[in-house]
Motif scaffolding. Structure first.
Motif, PDB file in Angstrom:
ATOM      1  N   SER A  66      22.647  48.330  45.169  1.00  6.86           N
ATOM      2  CA  SER A  66      21.739  47.559  46.007  1.00  6.86           C
ATOM      3  C   SER A  66      21.898  46.066  45.748  1.00  6.86           C
ATOM      4  CB  SER A  66      20.296  47.993  45.747  1.00  6.86           C
ATOM      5  OG  SER A  66      19.384  47.171  46.441  1.00  6.86           O
ATOM      6  N   SER A  67      22.077  45.695  44.481  1.00  6.38           N
ATOM      7  CA  SER A  67      22.291  44.291  44.145  1.00  6.38           C
ATOM      8  C   SER A  67      23.582  43.768  44.746  1.00  6.38           C
ATOM      9  CB  SER A  67      22.305  44.133  42.621  1.00  6.38           C
ATOM     10  OG  SER A  67      22.598  42.801  42.252  1.00  6.38           O
ATOM     11  N   ILE A  68      24.633  44.594  44.760  1.00  5.01           N
ATOM     12  CA  ILE A  68      25.903  44.175  45.360  1.00  5.01           C
ATOM     13  C   ILE A  68      25.726  43.943  46.852  1.00  5.01           C
ATOM     14  CG2 ILE A  68      28.265  44.926  45.847  1.00  5.01           C
ATOM     15  CD1 ILE A  68      28.188  46.451  43.186  1.00  5.01           C
ATOM     16  N   ASN A  69      24.983  44.816  47.517  1.00  4.00           N
ATOM     17  CA  ASN A  69      24.736  44.630  48.945  1.00  4.00           C
ATOM     18  C   ASN A  69      23.956  43.349  49.221  1.00  4.00           C
ATOM     19  OD1 ASN A  69      22.584  45.250  51.351  1.00  4.00           O
ATOM     20  ND2 ASN A  69      24.575  46.159  51.807  1.00  4.00           N
ATOM     21  N   HIS A  70      22.947  43.072  48.399  1.00  4.19           N
ATOM     22  CA  HIS A  70      22.166  41.845  48.599  1.00  4.19           C
ATOM     23  C   HIS A  70      22.992  40.599  48.281  1.00  4.19           C
ATOM     24  CE1 HIS A  70      18.162  43.382  49.570  1.00  4.19           C
ATOM     25  NE2 HIS A  70      18.422  44.388  48.738  1.00  4.19           N
ATOM     26  N   LEU A  71      23.985  40.737  47.399  1.00  3.85           N
ATOM     27  CA  LEU A  71      24.875  39.606  47.131  1.00  3.85           C
ATOM     28  C   LEU A  71      25.625  39.191  48.389  1.00  3.85           C
ATOM     29  CD1 LEU A  71      26.531  40.124  43.625  1.00  3.85           C
ATOM     30  CD2 LEU A  71      25.346  38.096  44.461  1.00  3.85           C
ATOM     31  N   GLY A  72      25.957  40.168  49.243  1.00  2.00           N
ATOM     32  CA  GLY A  72      26.597  39.815  50.507  1.00  2.00           C
ATOM     33  C   GLY A  72      25.731  38.895  51.349  1.00  2.00           C
ATOM     34  N   TRP A  73      24.424  39.186  51.390  1.00  3.51           N
ATOM     35  CA  TRP A  73      23.497  38.327  52.129  1.00  3.51           C
ATOM     36  C   TRP A  73      23.384  36.948  51.481  1.00  3.51           C
ATOM     37  CZ3 TRP A  73      20.859  39.520  56.642  1.00  3.51           C
ATOM     38  CH2 TRP A  73      20.956  40.849  57.079  1.00  3.51           C
ATOM     39  N   MET A  74      23.333  36.904  50.155  1.00  5.76           N
ATOM     40  CA  MET A  74      23.227  35.615  49.470  1.00  5.76           C
ATOM     41  C   MET A  74      24.471  34.764  49.677  1.00  5.76           C
ATOM     42  SD  MET A  74      21.427  36.669  45.873  1.00  5.76           S
ATOM     43  CE  MET A  74      20.349  38.077  45.802  1.00  5.76           C
ATOM     44  N   LEU A  75      25.645  35.383  49.641  1.00  9.32           N
ATOM     45  CA  LEU A  75      26.875  34.630  49.884  1.00  9.32           C
ATOM     46  C   LEU A  75      26.933  34.120  51.317  1.00  9.32           C
ATOM     47  CD1 LEU A  75      29.455  36.890  47.987  1.00  9.32           C
ATOM     48  CD2 LEU A  75      28.550  34.672  47.262  1.00  9.32           C
ATOM     49  N   PHE A 120      38.808  29.597  42.207  1.00 10.13           N
ATOM     50  CA  PHE A 120      37.441  29.209  41.866  1.00 10.13           C
ATOM     51  C   PHE A 120      36.444  30.256  42.362  1.00 10.13           C
ATOM     52  CE2 PHE A 120      33.498  27.032  43.061  1.00 10.13           C
ATOM     53  CZ  PHE A 120      33.150  26.444  41.858  1.00 10.13           C
ATOM     54  N   TRP A 121      36.571  30.657  43.624  1.00 14.89           N
ATOM     55  CA  TRP A 121      35.665  31.664  44.168  1.00 14.89           C
ATOM     56  C   TRP A 121      35.838  33.000  43.474  1.00 14.89           C
ATOM     57  CZ3 TRP A 121      32.065  32.688  48.171  1.00 14.89           C
ATOM     58  CH2 TRP A 121      31.525  31.535  48.764  1.00 14.89           C
ATOM     59  N   SER A 122      37.090  33.349  43.151  1.00 17.63           N
ATOM     60  CA  SER A 122      37.332  34.619  42.471  1.00 17.63           C
ATOM     61  C   SER A 122      36.642  34.658  41.108  1.00 17.63           C
ATOM     62  CB  SER A 122      38.833  34.856  42.307  1.00 17.63           C
ATOM     63  OG  SER A 122      39.476  34.916  43.564  1.00 17.63           O
ATOM     64  N   ALA A 123      36.719  33.552  40.371  1.00 17.20           N
ATOM     65  CA  ALA A 123      36.093  33.504  39.047  1.00 17.20           C
ATOM     66  C   ALA A 123      34.587  33.681  39.146  1.00 17.20           C
ATOM     67  CB  ALA A 123      36.426  32.177  38.362  1.00 17.20           C
ATOM     68  N   LEU A 124      33.956  33.000  40.085  1.00 17.56           N
ATOM     69  CA  LEU A 124      32.504  33.098  40.208  1.00 17.56           C
ATOM     70  C   LEU A 124      32.072  34.426  40.825  1.00 17.56           C
ATOM     71  CD1 LEU A 124      31.608  29.441  41.245  1.00 17.56           C
ATOM     72  CD2 LEU A 124      31.398  30.527  39.014  1.00 17.56           C
ATOM     73  N   LEU A 125      32.912  35.015  41.681  1.00 19.45           N
ATOM     74  CA  LEU A 125      32.588  36.342  42.205  1.00 19.45           C
ATOM     75  C   LEU A 125      32.653  37.398  41.110  1.00 19.45           C
ATOM     76  CD1 LEU A 125      34.414  36.371  45.667  1.00 19.45           C
ATOM     77  CD2 LEU A 125      31.964  36.137  45.235  1.00 19.45           C
ATOM     78  N   ILE A 126      33.570  37.228  40.155  1.00 22.19           N
ATOM     79  CA  ILE A 126      33.605  38.140  39.006  1.00 22.19           C
ATOM     80  C   ILE A 126      32.318  38.008  38.196  1.00 22.19           C
ATOM     81  CG2 ILE A 126      34.771  38.651  36.834  1.00 22.19           C
ATOM     82  CD1 ILE A 126      37.385  37.812  38.125  1.00 22.19           C
ATOM     83  N   LYS A 127      31.867  36.779  37.979  1.00 21.07           N
ATOM     84  CA  LYS A 127      30.630  36.578  37.228  1.00 21.07           C
ATOM     85  C   LYS A 127      29.431  37.172  37.952  1.00 21.07           C
ATOM     86  CE  LYS A 127      31.592  32.630  34.272  1.00 21.07           C
ATOM     87  NZ  LYS A 127      31.114  33.337  33.056  1.00 21.07           N
ATOM     88  N   LEU A 128      29.435  37.124  39.269  1.00 24.41           N
ATOM     89  CA  LEU A 128      28.323  37.671  40.037  1.00 24.41           C
ATOM     90  C   LEU A 128      28.374  39.195  40.134  1.00 24.41           C
ATOM     91  CD1 LEU A 128      28.199  35.157  43.023  1.00 24.41           C
ATOM     92  CD2 LEU A 128      26.401  35.502  41.332  1.00 24.41           C
ATOM     93  N   GLY A 129      29.558  39.772  40.016  1.00 28.66           N
ATOM     94  CA  GLY A 129      29.701  41.202  40.245  1.00 28.66           C
ATOM     95  C   GLY A 129      29.791  41.550  41.709  1.00 28.66           C
ATOM     96  N   ALA A 130      30.246  40.599  42.529  1.00 27.18           N
ATOM     97  CA  ALA A 130      30.382  40.846  43.960  1.00 27.18           C
ATOM     98  C   ALA A 130      31.721  41.532  44.233  1.00 27.18           C
ATOM     99  CB  ALA A 130      30.296  39.529  44.746  1.00 27.18           C
ATOM    100  N   ALA A 131      31.788  42.288  45.318  1.00 23.24           N
ATOM    101  CA  ALA A 131      33.031  42.950  45.699  1.00 23.24           C
ATOM    102  C   ALA A 131      34.054  41.889  46.116  1.00 23.24           C
ATOM    103  CB  ALA A 131      32.763  43.915  46.852  1.00 23.24           C
ATOM    104  N   PRO A 132      35.339  42.093  45.838  1.00 23.61           N
ATOM    105  CA  PRO A 132      35.981  43.286  45.257  1.00 23.61           C
ATOM    106  C   PRO A 132      36.036  43.288  43.729  1.00 23.61           C
ATOM    107  CG  PRO A 132      37.654  41.747  45.973  1.00 23.61           C
ATOM    108  CD  PRO A 132      36.329  41.107  46.300  1.00 23.61           C
ATOM    109  N   PHE A 133      35.194  42.468  43.075  1.00 18.95           N
ATOM    110  CA  PHE A 133      35.189  42.399  41.606  1.00 18.95           C
ATOM    111  C   PHE A 133      33.890  42.994  41.047  1.00 18.95           C
ATOM    112  CE2 PHE A 133      37.230  38.571  43.410  1.00 18.95           C
ATOM    113  CZ  PHE A 133      38.542  38.828  43.051  1.00 18.95           C
ATOM    114  N   HIS A 134      33.480  44.113  41.624  1.00 21.30           N
ATOM    115  CA  HIS A 134      32.175  44.685  41.319  1.00 21.30           C
ATOM    116  C   HIS A 134      32.228  45.818  40.309  1.00 21.30           C
ATOM    117  CE1 HIS A 134      33.996  47.368  44.237  1.00 21.30           C
ATOM    118  NE2 HIS A 134      33.199  48.324  43.777  1.00 21.30           N
TER     119      HIS A 134
END
Length: 340
Positions: free
Chosen positions: A180-189, A98-112
């Motif tokens: 920069s968006s990927i880095n801010h995604l870390g803060w949002m997560l 579940f988390w992997s699928a939504l991380l792909i949609k977000l473009g968060a690492a490691p699916f960036h």
């Protein structure tokens, strides 16, 4: 963006799909909302150039793969428990999928890997939608099934690392904004693991600051770092305003972008998560470094541009207003502090 009636329709369904996703009472309803959002954004991405068509195809294939993973997780869990409502907990394997699928949609690492390439082919207006509104649905669903486990913390640390290091060797402003968006995604997560007010507050500030910067890039028609040297400016206000917005996005005090990072650090320290807080702070300094490296030469080096090479461009009152709000910083913090 609003030049055609069809685009107004697609924007309406884009917003509707996100609202359906975050307000649905079942996982299937949330999945349908994400699909409506996806199918509405694809026509908005396409433009008259080949790069936008390529970016739309990359985005569609990546999001379709993530949707397959998400639908499989929902189907397996619904069949196993005979319910379709939000569970309090998910099995470890299904939680990972579940988390992997939504991380792909977000473009968060490691699916960036898809995010910088897609942003490179889009206009600044479409990049604004991709960086802000398209993150709302997946982040909302992650908050419904958040769990302090190895996968979320690993995604937070990897997103912060990739977003900090990936922007070093980039000359394209679109790719710099992508990392920069990927880095801010870390803060949002990290805010997702804390509570809803934390990530929602960070998301709102991030949307405002991203909007301020992308309005500047769209107004001045910037795409690469070398174009910053050629900004026609007799008093350097254009460069200074962009530079101030970047420092605010990087979270440097006393700019307004420091407020959500301060709140996030306070929440992490309260939960004794000192390691995660320390990693995020250190990697934010790296992000600030390549922000400074980008704009210090443009501000310190004087360039001469002939009028027939680049016409004089003046800032609108709207852009000046956005930058003024970015510079407020600490005066707004007492207004938000009682919420937490």
């Amino acid at each position: 963006m609003f030049g055609y009636p069809s685009r107004i329709l697609f924007i309406s369904t884009l917003v509707l799909g996100t609202f359906i996703s975050v307000s649905s009472h079942s996982w299937f309803g949330a999945w349908i909302g994400l699909e409506v959002n996806l199918l509405s954004f694809i026509p908005l991405m396409t433009d008259k150039n080949m790069m936008s068509s390529e970016a739309a195809l990359k985005y569609f294939l990546t999001q379709a793969l993530a949707s397959i993973f998400l639908f499989t997780t929902i189907l397996l869990y619904t069949v196993s428990l005979k319910v379709s409502y939000y569970p309090s907990t998910l099995p470890i394997s299904m939680h990972t999928l579940f988390w992997s699928a939504l991380l792909i949609k977000l473009g968060a690492a490691p699916f960036h890997f898809w995010l910088p390439g897609v942003m490179e082919g889009l206009t600044w207006v479409n990049n604004m939608l991709l960086m802000t509104w398209q993150k709302l649905g997946p982040l909302g669903l992650l908050s419904y099934a958040s769990e302090d486990s190895v996968l979320p913390q690993g995604a937070i640390i990897l997103s912060a690392i990739v977003g900090a290091i990936g922007g070093f060797n980039q000359t394209s402003l679109r790719k710099i904004m992508a990392y920069s968006s990927i880095n801010h995604l870390g803060w949002m997560l990290a805010g997702v693991l804390l509570s809803n007010p934390y990530w929602v507050t960070y998301f709102i500030f991030y949307c405002f600051l991203s909007f301020s910067i992308l309005v500047s890039f769209h107004h001045l028609q910037l795409s690469h770092l070398k174009q910053i040297f050629l900004i026609p400016d007799t008093n350097n206000f254009n460069k200074i305003f962009i530079f101030a917005n970047f420092l605010s996005l990087g979270g440097l005090p006393p700019f307004i972008g420091f407020i959500p990072k301060w709140l996030m650090l306070q929440g992490l320290v309260t939960q004794n998560n000192f390691m995660l807080a320390g990693v995020l702070v250190l990697l934010t300094l790296v992000v600030l470094f390549y922000y400074l490296r980008t704009f210090f030469p443009a501000i310190l080096i004087t360039t001469t541009v002939h009028k027939w090479v680049a016409p004089q461009t003046y800032w609108s009152n709207f852009s000046v207003g956005l930058t003024s709000i970015s510079l407020l910083g600490f005066p707004l913090f007492p207004m938000l502090y009682p919420v937490f």
